[in-house]
Enzyme design. Structure first.
Site, PDB file in Angstrom:
ATOM      1  N   GLU A  89       1.632  -0.511  -4.951  1.00  0.00           N
ATOM      2  CA  GLU A  89       0.715   0.563  -5.347  1.00  0.00           C
ATOM      3  C   GLU A  89       1.547   1.834  -5.336  1.00  0.00           C
ATOM      4  OE1 GLU A  89      -3.223   2.948  -3.818  1.00  0.00           O
ATOM      5  OE2 GLU A  89      -1.564   2.518  -2.495  1.00  0.00           O
TER       6      GLU A  89
ATOM      7  N   ASP B 134       0.829  -1.205   0.000  1.00  0.00           N
ATOM      8  CA  ASP B 134       0.000   0.000   0.000  1.00  0.00           C
ATOM      9  C   ASP B 134       0.872   1.267   0.000  1.00  0.00           C
ATOM     10  OD1 ASP B 134      -2.804   1.010   0.461  1.00  0.00           O
ATOM     11  OD2 ASP B 134      -1.867   1.902   2.219  1.00  0.00           O
TER      12      ASP B 134
HETATM   13  C1  GLC Z   1      -4.297   2.975  -0.669  1.00  0.00           C
HETATM   14  C2  GLC Z   1      -5.527   2.128  -0.536  1.00  0.00           C
HETATM   15  C3  GLC Z   1      -6.644   3.005  -0.055  1.00  0.00           C
HETATM   16  C4  GLC Z   1      -6.265   3.587   1.293  1.00  0.00           C
HETATM   17  C5  GLC Z   1      -4.941   4.319   1.217  1.00  0.00           C
HETATM   18  C6  GLC Z   1      -4.383   4.634   2.571  1.00  0.00           C
HETATM   19  O1  GLC Z   1      -4.417   3.942  -1.650  1.00  0.00           O
HETATM   20  O2  GLC Z   1      -5.809   1.486  -1.738  1.00  0.00           O
HETATM   21  O3  GLC Z   1      -7.853   2.320   0.023  1.00  0.00           O
HETATM   22  O4  GLC Z   1      -7.265   4.472   1.709  1.00  0.00           O
HETATM   23  O5  GLC Z   1      -3.974   3.551   0.559  1.00  0.00           O
HETATM   24  O6  GLC Z   1      -3.897   3.482   3.200  1.00  0.00           O
END
Ligand code: GLC
Length: 538
Positions: free
Chosen positions: A272, A208
């Site tokens: 991500e 994440d």
């Molecule tokens: C990422 C997740 C999202 C979350 C954010 C903070 O973007 O996909 O859902 O709110 O991180 O952890």
């Protein structure tokens, strides 16, 4: 380079991975919130869908300020979602069915309920416990102004003041304090968390906010923003901000790669990482770093041939130079559902199916978000039912509309999501009545449903993928049509994928045998209709 046999290729290179937003997938204990036993109860469904892997969003102990992306204990399951034993049962069940399992890792921030943060609050200013986070004194004569002008991704300032007057940084919700990745204990803790889940048998991690973690030294103001975050210079982009994509992240992922590689089997991580350029993205997938990064180019583009060509160009510009395999994603738990993004109604659905088929024909792996297989549109959730901190902090339209609990069966809420009859359980976000036309039960019976279409496409993909080249060649078929060919290897037939983004029918009789169609060919002429895609074997 071509590869002829799946056996020598790590599973994740070609996998179709299904994202399970655990809160909204299936509820076994009847509290209106999805859980791990719910996932276990639907493993047969996932196996029959012909996906290869599952990615589960966070199910760890959490106050749920950001629905699990605020983790209070990285080594335990929140009672809301079950127990560690439930996790083990789910994992074993998935593995028995040949499904790999990826879990979510949230290293940028913890929950404010995490013992480290609680200790930091108690220990007070100047304490070593505060050094694990980013506590600073405020500005102004009495320190009552935030330390800098950084804004939370969810809206409002990225700083919250604590009782003794200091401020702590949270790039997301106030319940998600950012960790200080320059502190050695932080890195040690996360390596240990990785090992905890690897020892339990997980096949990988989705990392994440992988582009977060480190902040520019001295935490300077964001250029182009005023003291309260107001835009002064619109030419500065999100990607120029001093908290994204700092060089230190790469050392962390190299370390994690060593940990993953020390385990048997092809354990992997996918990041991500929202970064500004193809080049910056490529850095995350150098051979000794992450295995994959999500490729978000497609999510925000319109349904048009130039946009699709740009997606392909940008993707290959990013992964090509470092030899990484591409990933494709049309939707996830943070964005508007594809059907709605493409205009909604029948048009949106036709385009979403065409895009799915195109994505599945491309080399690399694809990520499918729960409900995408049903063609679910975005739900317009009533203001009083909204739960997303993005909405609550005024930072945007909110993500609740793509997180409504899955419709499984029946004709009234909870549509088989929770046990019990109509009206007995209130799901955590209410389901609309029109979900009755999108239930798994309903779509299983309808031979022309999105579910049956995708199940068939995935089955064909599985059969073909091992015999296809990992490269493709674009075919010239007019401005509004995107077409490409992957050659067959070892004597297998090649695959041609054509997607018609124009307004007129497109002749395809020169392309060989159609194997999967997102919509029937035009009656009489056998041409490919607008807003549809098809695969041909030749
Ligand atoms: C990422 C997740 C999202 C979350 C954010 C903070 O973007 O996909 O859902 O709110 O991180 O952890």
């Amino acid at each position: 380079m071509t590869q002829s046999s799946e056996s020598v290729v790590p599973w994740w290179r070609n996998a179709v991975c299904y994202e399970i937003y655990v809160r909204s997938f299936a509820d076994a204990d009847g509290d209106g919130v999805g859980d791990l036993l719910g996932v276990t109860s639907r493993l047969d469904y996932l196996e029959q869908l012909n996906v290869d892997a599952l990615w589960l969003t966070p199910f760890y102990r959490s106050p749920q300020a950001d629905h699990g992306y605020d983790v209070a204990d990285y080594r335990d399951v929140d009672p809301l979602f079950g127990t560690l034993a439930d996790f083990d049962e789910m994992l074993a069940g998935a593995h028995e069915r040949g499904l790999k399992v990826i879990v979510d890792l949230v290293p940028n921030h913890t929950a404010s309920a995490h013992p480290w943060f609680q200790e930091a609050l108690r220990a007070g200013r100047g304490s070593s416990a505060r050094e694990r986070y980013l506590f600073r004194d405020g500005r102004g004569p009495d320190g009552s102004l935030p330390p800098n002008n950084w804004q939370s991704v969810f809206g409002g300032p990225a700083w919250t003041r604590v009782e003794d007057g200091q401020w702590y940084l949270h790039l997301f919700d106030a319940g998600q304090p950012d960790l200080n990745w320059d502190h050695p204990e932080v890195g040690e803790e996360f390596e240990s968390v990785l090992r905890f889940w690897l020892d339990r048998g997980v096949d990988g991690f989705r990392v994440d906010v992988a582009h977060g973690l480190f902040k520019a030294s001295g935490m300077p103001d964001v250029e182009g923003l005023g003291p309260a975050g107001e835009t002064l210079d619109a030419t500065m982009t999100e990607w120029d901000r001093p908290y994204w994509n700092q060089p230190g992240v790469h050392e962390v992922y190299r370390g994690w790669r060593t940990v993953l590689d020390s385990y048997p089997g092809d354990r992997m991580m996918i990041g991500e990482a929202w970064v500004g350029s193809a080049e910056a993205m490529a850095h995350y997938v150098r051979p000794d770093e992450m295995h994959q990064v999500f490729n978000f180019h497609w999510l925000s583009t319109p349904f048009s041939a130039p946009a699709l060509r740009r997606v392909l160009d940008e993707t290959y510009a990013a992964v090509g130079p470092v030899g990484a395999s591409p990933t494709w994603v049309l939707s996830n738990h943070d964005v508007v559902r594809t059907v709605t993004h493409y205009g909604g109604g029948d048009l949106g659905l036709s385009r979403a199916k065409a895009a799915m088929l195109t994505m599945l024909a491309l080399p690399g792996s694809a990520y499918v978000y729960q409900g995408e297989e049903l063609g679910l549109p975005q739900v317009d959730v009533a203001p009083e039912d909204r739960q997303d901190p993005t909405w609550l902090r005024g930072g945007g339209v909110g993500r609740d509309g793509c997180r409504v609990p899955m419709p499984w069966s029946g004709s009234e809420p909870p549509f088989g999501f929770s046990p019990g009859g109509p009206g007995e359980v209130r799901t955590w976000i209410p389901q609309p009545d029109w979900f009755r036309d999108y239930t798994v039960e309903h779509e299983t019976r309808d031979p022309y449903s999105t579910l049956n279409f995708l199940t068939f496409a995935l089955q064909q993909r599985r059969e073909l993928v091992g015999g296809l080249s990992t490269t493709f060649e674009m075919l010239e078929r007019g401005d509004d049509v995107v077409a490409f060919r992957r050659d067959g290897v070892d004597g297998a037939r090649g695959l041609v994928c054509v997607v018609n983004c124009g307004t007129g029918d497109h002749p395809v009789d020169d392309l060989g045998t159609p194997v999967v169609l997102s919509a029937a060919l035009a009656e009489g002429t056998g041409q490919l209709l607008p807003d549809s895609a098809a695969w041909f074997l030749s």
